[in-house]
Design an enzyme around this catalytic site. Structure first.
Site, PDB file in Angstrom:
ATOM      1  N   LYS A  49      44.703  37.398  42.927  1.00 56.46           N
ATOM      2  CA  LYS A  49      43.302  37.693  42.656  1.00 56.46           C
ATOM      3  C   LYS A  49      42.548  36.424  42.269  1.00 56.46           C
ATOM      4  O   LYS A  49      41.442  36.172  42.769  1.00 56.46           O
ATOM      5  CB  LYS A  49      43.188  38.720  41.523  1.00 56.46           C
ATOM      6  CG  LYS A  49      43.585  40.137  41.902  1.00 56.46           C
ATOM      7  CD  LYS A  49      43.566  41.033  40.671  1.00 56.46           C
ATOM      8  CE  LYS A  49      44.011  42.441  41.011  1.00 56.46           C
ATOM      9  NZ  LYS A  49      44.126  43.314  39.831  1.00 56.46           N
ATOM     10  N   GLN A  93      44.386  44.760  33.812  1.00 54.02           N
ATOM     11  CA  GLN A  93      45.520  44.898  34.731  1.00 54.02           C
ATOM     12  C   GLN A  93      46.501  45.949  34.216  1.00 54.02           C
ATOM     13  O   GLN A  93      46.959  45.891  33.077  1.00 54.02           O
ATOM     14  CB  GLN A  93      46.227  43.548  34.888  1.00 54.02           C
ATOM     15  CG  GLN A  93      47.401  43.564  35.835  1.00 54.02           C
ATOM     16  CD  GLN A  93      46.984  43.829  37.276  1.00 54.02           C
ATOM     17  OE1 GLN A  93      45.946  43.375  37.728  1.00 54.02           O
ATOM     18  NE2 GLN A  93      47.810  44.568  37.994  1.00 54.02           N
ATOM     19  N   ASP A 116      36.922  47.517  38.473  1.00 56.89           N
ATOM     20  CA  ASP A 116      37.988  48.381  38.978  1.00 56.89           C
ATOM     21  C   ASP A 116      37.468  49.767  39.330  1.00 56.89           C
ATOM     22  O   ASP A 116      38.124  50.522  40.042  1.00 56.89           O
ATOM     23  CB  ASP A 116      39.092  48.519  37.924  1.00 56.89           C
ATOM     24  CG  ASP A 116      40.403  47.874  38.360  1.00 56.89           C
ATOM     25  OD1 ASP A 116      40.536  47.554  39.554  1.00 56.89           O
ATOM     26  OD2 ASP A 116      41.285  47.689  37.507  1.00 56.89           O
TER      27      ASP A 116
END
Length: 279
Positions: A49, A93, A116
């Site tokens: 990422k 995460q 997200d």
């Protein structure tokens, strides 16, 4: 044989387009990934990422906290990122260590920075058909389907899996594209028969090669969201690829299908969040 839906190529084009847009806006959108602990898969994913974000002109960094970080300490870190004007997108995460509630961490993120798309407010907006930040993997699947020219309006679609991360938002996006959507799972009666009715099958159950070739309607489009490592080290999806590709008209590979799209759509969400905050 089925046409391969190349997520790597589509994601590369999407990232290139985002880089062009970022180059023209006069600032670098800021993305922070919050990682707690040492989960190996998370480490690889976070590095990918960061690399993709920087290559596209984003300001990206990882806030890496120790495994024993208390939940309230994590929430304070998230609150600080919410208040930081240089931060446009925050991603917590997963998975988190067992003593930290994932739902608490997700709910702590400012919905306007929730790249997200997991915050209850963004989930509610999606379910209501309102604009908002959409979970990256389902958004990536929609990009793949549209770029491949798959007919969506009126198509029968089935989503295998009902998670908040993929299954439920995937069904909402397909419904919004005028598909007729069935949500199925491991307890669905006669699951193979349900799958054989679908023009579009999205598998997100987390079971290696669960979907067999005989489950596929001839000419269907198959999107495999799963990624599972077998004891021999091979990576496979939730679909038995070799069997399915003889039945489907189009299919995503594992790896190289949906995975690259997830990261590209994270960047897309971050840019949208950055522009919305400055509108």
């Amino acid at each position: 044989m089925a046409r391969i839906l190349d997520g790597k190529a589509v994601a590369a084009r999407l990232r290139a387009g985002l880089a062009e847009r970022v180059a023209g806006i006069g600032f670098r959108p800021g993305l922070v990934v919050v990682r707690v602990g040492e989960d190996p898969a998370s480490g690889v994913y976070v590095r990918n990422k960061d690399r993709a974000a920087r290559e596209a002109g984003f300001e990206s960094r990882t806030l890496h906290l120790s495994e024993d970080t208390a939940e309230d300490a994590l929430l304070r870190e998230i609150a600080a990122l919410n208040a930081d004007p240089a931060v446009d997108g925050i991603l917590v995460q997963l998975p988190l260590p067992g003593h930290i509630r994932a739902e608490a961490a997700i709910a702590a993120v400012d919905p306007a920075k929730d790249v997200d798309g997991f915050h209850p407010i963004n989930a509610g907006r999606l379910a209501s058909g309102l604009p908002g930040l959409v979970p990256c993997t389902p958004r990536g699947v929609m990009h793949l389907l549209r770029e491949a020219g798959v007919k969506l309006r009126g198509a029968r679609a089935i989503v295998l899996g009902r998670s908040q991360i993929v299954g439920r938002p995937m069904a909402q996006l397909l419904l919004g594209a005028d598909c007729t959507v069935t949500m199925a799972h491991s307890r669905t009666d006669d699951l193979p028969a349900e799958c054989r009715r679908a023009d579009i099958l999205v598998a997100a159950v987390g079971r290696p090669e669960m979907v067999r070739g005989g489950w596929i309607k001839p000419g269907a489009t198959v999107v495999d969201v799963g990624i599972n490592r077998l004891p021999d080290g091979r990576l496979v999806g939730d679909v038995a690829f070799t069997e399915a590709e003889t039945m489907a008209a189009a299919i995503t590979p594992v790896p190289g299908g949906v995975g690259p799209m997830t990261i590209a759509c994270l960047l897309e969400n971050t840019l949208e969040a950055a522009l919305a905050r400055r509108a």
